[in-house]
Motif scaffolding. Structure first.
Motif, PDB file in Angstrom:
ATOM      1  N   GLY A  69       0.570  -1.148  -0.348  1.00 33.54           N
ATOM      2  CA  GLY A  69       0.173   0.100  -0.381  1.00 33.54           C
ATOM      3  C   GLY A  69       0.935   1.337   0.451  1.00 33.54           C
ATOM      4  O   GLY A  69       0.282   2.211   0.518  1.00 33.54           O
ATOM      5  N   LYS A  70       2.861   1.213  -0.647  1.00 32.79           N
ATOM      6  CA  LYS A  70       2.706   1.967   0.079  1.00 32.79           C
ATOM      7  C   LYS A  70       3.842   2.016  -1.701  1.00 32.79           C
ATOM      8  O   LYS A  70       3.644   2.019  -2.237  1.00 32.79           O
ATOM      9  N   THR A  71       3.951   3.839  -1.644  1.00 29.73           N
ATOM     10  CA  THR A  71       4.607   4.818  -3.379  1.00 29.73           C
ATOM     11  C   THR A  71       6.358   4.375  -2.581  1.00 29.73           C
ATOM     12  O   THR A  71       6.446   5.801  -1.692  1.00 29.73           O
ATOM     13  N   TYR A  72       7.116   4.376  -3.230  1.00 30.84           N
ATOM     14  CA  TYR A  72       8.602   4.543  -3.370  1.00 30.84           C
ATOM     15  C   TYR A  72       9.359   5.003  -4.255  1.00 30.84           C
ATOM     16  O   TYR A  72       9.478   4.547  -5.478  1.00 30.84           O
ATOM     17  N   ALA A  73       9.740   6.301  -4.053  1.00 29.25           N
ATOM     18  CA  ALA A  73      10.762   6.750  -4.670  1.00 29.25           C
ATOM     19  C   ALA A  73      12.285   6.207  -4.967  1.00 29.25           C
ATOM     20  O   ALA A  73      12.784   5.494  -3.951  1.00 29.25           O
ATOM     21  N   LEU A  74      13.032   5.425  -5.580  1.00 29.85           N
ATOM     22  CA  LEU A  74      13.914   4.934  -6.016  1.00 29.85           C
ATOM     23  C   LEU A  74      14.986   5.286  -6.878  1.00 29.85           C
ATOM     24  O   LEU A  74      15.282   4.789  -7.934  1.00 29.85           O
ATOM     25  N   GLU A 122      14.079   8.346   1.875  1.00 27.38           N
ATOM     26  CA  GLU A 122      14.272   8.291   3.058  1.00 27.38           C
ATOM     27  C   GLU A 122      12.308   7.356   3.932  1.00 27.38           C
ATOM     28  O   GLU A 122      13.049   6.431   4.628  1.00 27.38           O
ATOM     29  N   ASN A 123      12.136   6.861   3.504  1.00 22.43           N
ATOM     30  CA  ASN A 123      10.566   6.079   3.271  1.00 22.43           C
ATOM     31  C   ASN A 123      11.270   4.026   2.826  1.00 22.43           C
ATOM     32  O   ASN A 123      11.383   3.925   4.188  1.00 22.43           O
ATOM     33  N   LEU A 152      12.878  -0.538   3.466  1.00 23.33           N
ATOM     34  CA  LEU A 152      13.255  -1.929   2.348  1.00 23.33           C
ATOM     35  C   LEU A 152      14.689  -1.793   3.098  1.00 23.33           C
ATOM     36  O   LEU A 152      15.483  -2.638   2.858  1.00 23.33           O
ATOM     37  N   GLY A 153      15.094  -0.801   3.856  1.00 26.92           N
ATOM     38  CA  GLY A 153      16.755  -1.311   3.806  1.00 26.92           C
ATOM     39  C   GLY A 153      17.075  -0.766   2.906  1.00 26.92           C
ATOM     40  O   GLY A 153      18.532  -1.643   2.506  1.00 26.92           O
ATOM     41  N   TYR A 154      16.814   0.137   2.027  1.00 26.01           N
ATOM     42  CA  TYR A 154      17.362   0.204   0.907  1.00 26.01           C
ATOM     43  C   TYR A 154      18.652   1.462   0.863  1.00 26.01           C
ATOM     44  O   TYR A 154      18.150   2.337   1.167  1.00 26.01           O
ATOM     45  N   ASN A 155      19.788   1.187   0.424  1.00 22.82           N
ATOM     46  CA  ASN A 155      20.650   2.294   0.252  1.00 22.82           C
ATOM     47  C   ASN A 155      22.034   2.196  -0.277  1.00 22.82           C
ATOM     48  O   ASN A 155      22.932   0.940  -0.683  1.00 22.82           O
TER      49      ASN A 155
END
Length: 294
Positions: A207-212, A278-279, A284-287
């Motif tokens: 249910g979320k949207t992320y910028a990558l 940041e979200n 996600l632990g996206y680094n």
């Protein structure tokens, strides 16, 4: 778990297949009939052929699937209605096939261009796809990649950045609309693929949207300098006022060529695409790293 990757024979699609296999996910792909890139898919991937714009041709691929990664789309076209037919209606067909097969989860790869204040036809088609996914009744997640940079820089990965890199390398003197002041937050293709995989597998992402995006923010002019530095070239940039850039059809042919409308060729120079990530870090632990250095 069985994951279906639509558009799985593309550059990002093949890399996503490898990433998912490394995470012990059973992978199935949907590719266009006759796509020779299917022969370069990783060993162990199950291949189905179909066109997302043809609902009847894709149904079998969804049977028994737990999770769909919907990547299939077109980025560049000058054909009237092509973006709507493939990106928008194709997404509707994917959603319908997923629901019919009892698929529980869908990850949709959209685009950061849906956040532009004035949308191109491509941006409109991807935003309409987002609406279709959100209204699907499925457990959904949406990711919005920024400018994708592969390895080697300017040759592998995203087609938009490759066109730009080719443009600044080609001419001893190159023109940048607005002086190249537009800000971007490019992402390495390897980081993007990890982000996509994580977003589809994480329960926190439903249910979320992320910028990558990547770690650093650069202007278009700074990106050009980085590309030229890597190529060992010293070219000169000439800033072009916006009112002139919009009238110079030649810029369209230099930057994008026949597959690109003038509107789409210039949009990337006009609007910033440097979103907060940041979200994605938190959920996600996206680094990601930084794909370019000045």
């Amino acid at each position: 778990m069985i994951a279906l990757v639509t558009g799985g024979a593309g550059v990002v699609g093949k890399a996503l297949c490898r990433e998912l296999l490394a995470r012990d996910v059973c992978v199935r792909v949907l590719v266009l009939p006759g796509d020779t890139q299917a022969g370069f898919l990783p060993e162990g991937v199950e291949v189905f052929y179909g066109d997302v714009s043809d609902a009847d041709s894709i149904r079998k691929a969804f049977v028994g699937v737990d999770l769909v990664y919907h990547l299939a789309a077109i980025l560049l076209s000058t054909k009237p209605g092509a973006f709507e037919r493939i990106n928008t209606n194709g997404t509707r067909n994917v959603v319908a096939a997923a629901k019919e097969a009892g698929v529980k989860r869908l990850l949709y790869v959209s685009s950061i261009s849906v956040t532009y204040p004035v949308l191109t036809e491509y941006g409109k088609s991807k935003l309409a796809g987002e609406s279709c996914v959100k209204e699907s009744g499925l457990q959904w997640t949406i990711v919005r990649p920024t400018l994708v940079i592969g390895e080697p820089v300017g040759y592998g990965g995203g087609i938009e950045f490759n066109m730009y890199a080719n443009y600044v390398r080609r001419f001893p003197v190159y023109f940048l609309p607005g002086g190249g002041k537009c800000l971007k937050r490019p992402v390495k293709s390897v980081d993007l693929v990890k982000g996509i995989a994580l977003a589809g597998l994480s329960e926190n992402a439903v249910g979320k949207t992320y910028a990558l995006a990547g770690e650093g923010v650069l202007s278009m002019a700074e990106m050009a300098k980085a590309v030229l530095k890597l190529a060992g070239k010293r070219h000169w940039m000439i800033p072009v006022p916006w009112w002139i850039a919009k009238k110079l059809a030649v810029l369209k042919s230099w930057i994008g060529g026949k597959p690109v409308t003038a509107e789409q060729a210039l949009a990337g120079f006009l609007y910033d695409a440097a979103p907060d990530i940041e979200n994605a870090r938190a959920d996600l632990g996206y680094n990601p790293g930084s794909p370019l250095e000045i």
